[in-house]
Design a protein around this motif. Structure first.
Motif, PDB file in Angstrom:
ATOM      1  N   THR A   1       1.131  -1.672  -0.006  1.00 33.52           N
ATOM      2  CA  THR A   1      -0.254  -0.143   0.356  1.00 33.52           C
ATOM      3  C   THR A   1       1.164   1.481   0.494  1.00 33.52           C
ATOM      4  O   THR A   1       0.492   1.939  -0.624  1.00 33.52           O
ATOM      5  CB  THR A   1      -0.842   0.027   1.313  1.00 33.52           C
ATOM      6  OG1 THR A   1      -1.893  -1.205   1.368  1.00 33.52           O
ATOM      7  CG2 THR A   1      -1.456   0.963   1.301  1.00 33.52           C
ATOM      8  N   ALA A   2       1.772   1.102   0.565  1.00 36.47           N
ATOM      9  CA  ALA A   2       2.899   1.829   1.035  1.00 36.47           C
ATOM     10  C   ALA A   2       3.550   2.448  -0.770  1.00 36.47           C
ATOM     11  O   ALA A   2       3.044   4.269  -1.289  1.00 36.47           O
ATOM     12  CB  ALA A   2       3.992   2.248   1.907  1.00 36.47           C
TER      13      ALA A   2
ATOM     14  N   GLN B   1       2.129   2.183  -3.141  1.00 35.68           N
ATOM     15  CA  GLN B   1       1.486   2.520  -4.261  1.00 35.68           C
ATOM     16  C   GLN B   1       1.028   3.806  -4.024  1.00 35.68           C
ATOM     17  O   GLN B   1       0.986   4.285  -4.975  1.00 35.68           O
ATOM     18  CB  GLN B   1      -0.403   1.683  -3.590  1.00 35.68           C
ATOM     19  CG  GLN B   1      -1.417   1.948  -4.394  1.00 35.68           C
ATOM     20  CD  GLN B   1      -2.643   0.308  -4.268  1.00 35.68           C
ATOM     21  OE1 GLN B   1      -2.272  -0.428  -3.140  1.00 35.68           O
ATOM     22  NE2 GLN B   1      -3.439   1.570  -4.397  1.00 35.68           N
ATOM     23  N   ALA B   2       1.632   3.744  -2.901  1.00 36.61           N
ATOM     24  CA  ALA B   2       0.806   5.307  -2.741  1.00 36.61           C
ATOM     25  C   ALA B   2       1.711   6.663  -3.128  1.00 36.61           C
ATOM     26  O   ALA B   2       1.828   7.725  -3.804  1.00 36.61           O
ATOM     27  CB  ALA B   2       0.241   6.344  -0.842  1.00 36.61           C
ATOM     28  N   LEU B   3       2.903   5.459  -2.931  1.00 37.29           N
ATOM     29  CA  LEU B   3       5.152   6.565  -3.136  1.00 37.29           C
ATOM     30  C   LEU B   3       4.379   6.819  -5.044  1.00 37.29           C
ATOM     31  O   LEU B   3       5.303   7.241  -5.534  1.00 37.29           O
ATOM     32  CB  LEU B   3       5.860   6.274  -2.588  1.00 37.29           C
ATOM     33  CG  LEU B   3       6.209   6.367  -1.091  1.00 37.29           C
ATOM     34  CD1 LEU B   3       6.913   5.124  -0.438  1.00 37.29           C
ATOM     35  CD2 LEU B   3       6.263   7.626  -0.856  1.00 37.29           C
TER      36      LEU B   3
ATOM     37  N   LEU C   1      -0.512   7.547   3.337  1.00 35.62           N
ATOM     38  CA  LEU C   1       0.655   6.364   3.760  1.00 35.62           C
ATOM     39  C   LEU C   1       0.557   7.016   5.059  1.00 35.62           C
ATOM     40  O   LEU C   1       1.238   5.838   5.397  1.00 35.62           O
ATOM     41  CB  LEU C   1       2.441   7.587   2.847  1.00 35.62           C
ATOM     42  CG  LEU C   1       2.616   7.191   1.680  1.00 35.62           C
ATOM     43  CD1 LEU C   1       3.282   8.110   0.904  1.00 35.62           C
ATOM     44  CD2 LEU C   1       3.307   5.475   1.535  1.00 35.62           C
TER      45      LEU C   1
ATOM     46  N   THR D   1      -1.156   4.137   6.439  1.00 31.54           N
ATOM     47  CA  THR D   1      -0.588   2.803   6.473  1.00 31.54           C
ATOM     48  C   THR D   1       0.365   2.576   7.984  1.00 31.54           C
ATOM     49  O   THR D   1       0.902   1.450   8.108  1.00 31.54           O
ATOM     50  CB  THR D   1       0.165   2.886   4.854  1.00 31.54           C
ATOM     51  OG1 THR D   1      -0.712   3.169   4.379  1.00 31.54           O
ATOM     52  CG2 THR D   1       0.274   1.539   5.335  1.00 31.54           C
ATOM     53  N   ALA D   2       1.009   4.022   7.711  1.00 33.11           N
ATOM     54  CA  ALA D   2       2.515   3.953   8.877  1.00 33.11           C
ATOM     55  C   ALA D   2       2.219   3.817  10.476  1.00 33.11           C
ATOM     56  O   ALA D   2       2.620   3.406  10.886  1.00 33.11           O
ATOM     57  CB  ALA D   2       3.172   4.655   8.679  1.00 33.11           C
TER      58      ALA D   2
ATOM     59  N   GLY E   1      -3.624   5.488  -3.538  1.00 31.27           N
ATOM     60  CA  GLY E   1      -3.801   4.385  -1.920  1.00 31.27           C
ATOM     61  C   GLY E   1      -4.423   3.528  -2.109  1.00 31.27           C
ATOM     62  O   GLY E   1      -5.029   2.973  -0.546  1.00 31.27           O
TER      63      GLY E   1
ATOM     64  N   PHE F   1       4.435  16.497   3.739  1.00 32.64           N
ATOM     65  CA  PHE F   1       4.675  15.783   4.863  1.00 32.64           C
ATOM     66  C   PHE F   1       4.381  16.150   5.667  1.00 32.64           C
ATOM     67  O   PHE F   1       4.386  15.494   6.862  1.00 32.64           O
ATOM     68  CB  PHE F   1       5.696  14.542   3.973  1.00 32.64           C
ATOM     69  CG  PHE F   1       5.519  13.693   3.591  1.00 32.64           C
ATOM     70  CD1 PHE F   1       4.408  12.255   3.556  1.00 32.64           C
ATOM     71  CD2 PHE F   1       5.255  14.014   1.546  1.00 32.64           C
ATOM     72  CE1 PHE F   1       4.527  11.284   2.832  1.00 32.64           C
ATOM     73  CE2 PHE F   1       5.465  13.198   1.333  1.00 32.64           C
ATOM     74  CZ  PHE F   1       4.786  11.594   1.934  1.00 32.64           C
TER      75      PHE F   1
ATOM     76  N   ALA G   1      -2.963  10.722  -0.975  1.00 30.09           N
ATOM     77  CA  ALA G   1      -1.676   9.497  -0.819  1.00 30.09           C
ATOM     78  C   ALA G   1      -1.003   9.636   0.046  1.00 30.09           C
ATOM     79  O   ALA G   1      -0.030   9.369   0.772  1.00 30.09           O
ATOM     80  CB  ALA G   1      -1.220   9.648  -2.414  1.00 30.09           C
ATOM     81  N   VAL G   2      -0.613  11.117   0.549  1.00 34.77           N
ATOM     82  CA  VAL G   2       0.050  11.681   1.746  1.00 34.77           C
ATOM     83  C   VAL G   2      -0.668  10.579   3.145  1.00 34.77           C
ATOM     84  O   VAL G   2       0.354  10.359   3.479  1.00 34.77           O
ATOM     85  CB  VAL G   2       0.076  12.724   1.505  1.00 34.77           C
ATOM     86  CG1 VAL G   2       1.109  13.274   3.190  1.00 34.77           C
ATOM     87  CG2 VAL G   2       1.525  13.418   0.417  1.00 34.77           C
TER      88      VAL G   2
END
Length: 420
Positions: free
Chosen positions: A2-3, A5-7, A413, A416-417, A314, A40, A409-410
């Motif tokens: 998933t990470a 994918q977003a990156l 991410l 997900t983290a 994402g 970010f 997307a950010v």
């Protein structure tokens, strides 16, 4: 996965902006790096710091208070149509809810309050502070900083009034960046309304929508620098104009209410026409052969077209078509209809992770209707540059759409983290 994918999505969104650039040889690496870093950083602070979470709760209470206050007014004026106790027993949940009389009047209250806060110099202070942060973080000029920051509070038509003396001599790149930030954000008036609509989908909805607009500002500015790179020194300037100067707090209250009424009537008319046109298109598509055992609809077609973008933001592929349908609705029609459709989705139609990404990706004015409003408003302020505004318009819609997708997307991410 998933990470990654977003990156990949962030790289693709910036790459798409580069493909739409006027000067592909001049890639602004510094502006892109600064914009991503600021996005970010803001996301990490706003979504990961406990104090920010507390601010979300306060914002949510504000929405509830404004909603209750508005219902007191609508109930007094419209009776049970406006939310007062009905003189009969409803037979089903939601039978007495009427959008035009119970939800949309919130615009009037927020518009009036915004006008008063502007007169009391509260909003100008916030705009100056945000503009200073953008200037320091991204190296943009004072005029663009003020105009971009104003989009968070006043909207894409009113915020250029803050820098009206500088619009004629701003660089082409700065004019485009002002348009792109207007497309990538939501005005404060609309934030409260949309928060009341999606409150059942996402907890602390107003706080998340505020963060969405804030995160999309640096994203739009970096994409604008990629699509129309600057060619000279930035235009400096201060807050030398006000949206509509008022003679007193009561005058500001009246002006704000009347502006809110104009907006409310426009939204009601557009919703009637847009929903009717969607129904007509779906009726015509229903004459075609079924695909996959189901009749063709505009929502299904938009879902297929925008599913790759939803995946790059994402969202898992099995949910991408449904999310893509909402993204397409927002871009082709308008964001209010997309938020209403999101609120109507059955439970577990999307995972909480996808819902959060989607809310952030929908939080912007980038659609064809807004483009007409922006061209009319900005073209009226600087008629000598109207042709240039029209020429930059489609790119501004693309930049606004890509910016909100980057924000989604950010946030995905960080989610997900475990940092959001």
């Amino acid at each position: 996965m998933t990470a990654m994918q977003a990156l990949l999505g962030l790289l693709v969104f910036i790459g798409l902006a580069w493909l739409l650039s006027e000067r592909r040889r001049a890639f602004p690496w510094r502006a892109v790096a600064a914009g991503l870093a600021l996005q970010f950083l803001l996301a990490g602070v706003m979504l990961g710091v406990p104090a920010a979470q507390q601010a979300f709760l306060v914002a949510n209470e504000l929405v509830l208070a404004l909603d209750e206050a508005t219902q007191a007014g609508t109930g007094f004026v419209f009776g049970y149509l406006g939310g007062a106790e009905p003189p009969f027993k409803p037979e089903g949940a939601g039978d007495t809810f009427i959008l035009a009389f119970q939800a949309l009047p919130l615009l009037l209250v927020v518009s009036a309050l915004s006008a008063v806060l502007f007169y009391w110099r509260v909003l100008p202070l916030l705009i100056r502070g945000l503009a200073a942060a953008l200037r320091r973080g991204l190296g943009i000029g004072g005029a663009l900083g003020l105009g971009s920051a104003g989009n968070l509070f006043l909207g894409m038509v009113e915020s250029p009034l803050l820098i009206r003396p500088y619009l004629q001599r701003m660089q082409r790149s700065e004019l485009f960046a002002l348009m792109a930030t207007g497309m990538a954000t939501l005005a404060g008036t609309m934030l409260v309304l949309y928060a009341s609509i999606i409150g059942a989908v996402l907890d602390d909805a107003l706080g998340h929508l505020l963060v969405a607009s804030l995160l999309s500002l640096p994203a739009a500015l970096l994409l604008a620098a990629v699509m129309v790179p600057p060619t000279g020194p930035p235009t400096e300037g201060g807050l030398e104009a006000e949206a509509e100067p008022a003679s007193g707090a009561m005058d500001a209250l009246v002006q704000g209410t009347l502006r809110g009424l104009d907006l409310l009537l426009q939204i009601v008319a557009l919703l009637v026409v847009v929903v009717a046109l969607v129904a007509l298109v779906n009726s015509a598509l229903g004459l075609l052969p079924a695909v996959g055992g189901e009749a063709l609809t505009l929502e299904r077609i938009l879902g297929w077209l925008f599913a790759p973008l939803a995946w790059l933001a994402g969202i898992p592929w099995e949910e991408a078509a449904r999310a893509g349908s909402l993204l397409g609705t927002k871009t082709v029609l308008n964001e209010m209809l997309a938020f209403l459709r999101l609120a109507e989705l059955p439970e577990q139609a999307l995972s909480p992770h996808s819902e959060r990404i989607l809310v952030y990706a929908l939080a912007g004015f980038a659609n064809l209707g807004s483009l007409g409003i922006l061209i009319g408003g900005l073209g009226g302020l600087v008629p000598e540059r109207r042709r240039e505004v029209v020429e930059l318009g489609p790119r501004a819609v693309a930049a606004g759409t890509l910016a909100t997708l980057m924000t989604g997307a950010v946030v995905g991410l960080l989610d997900t983290a475990g940092l959001a």
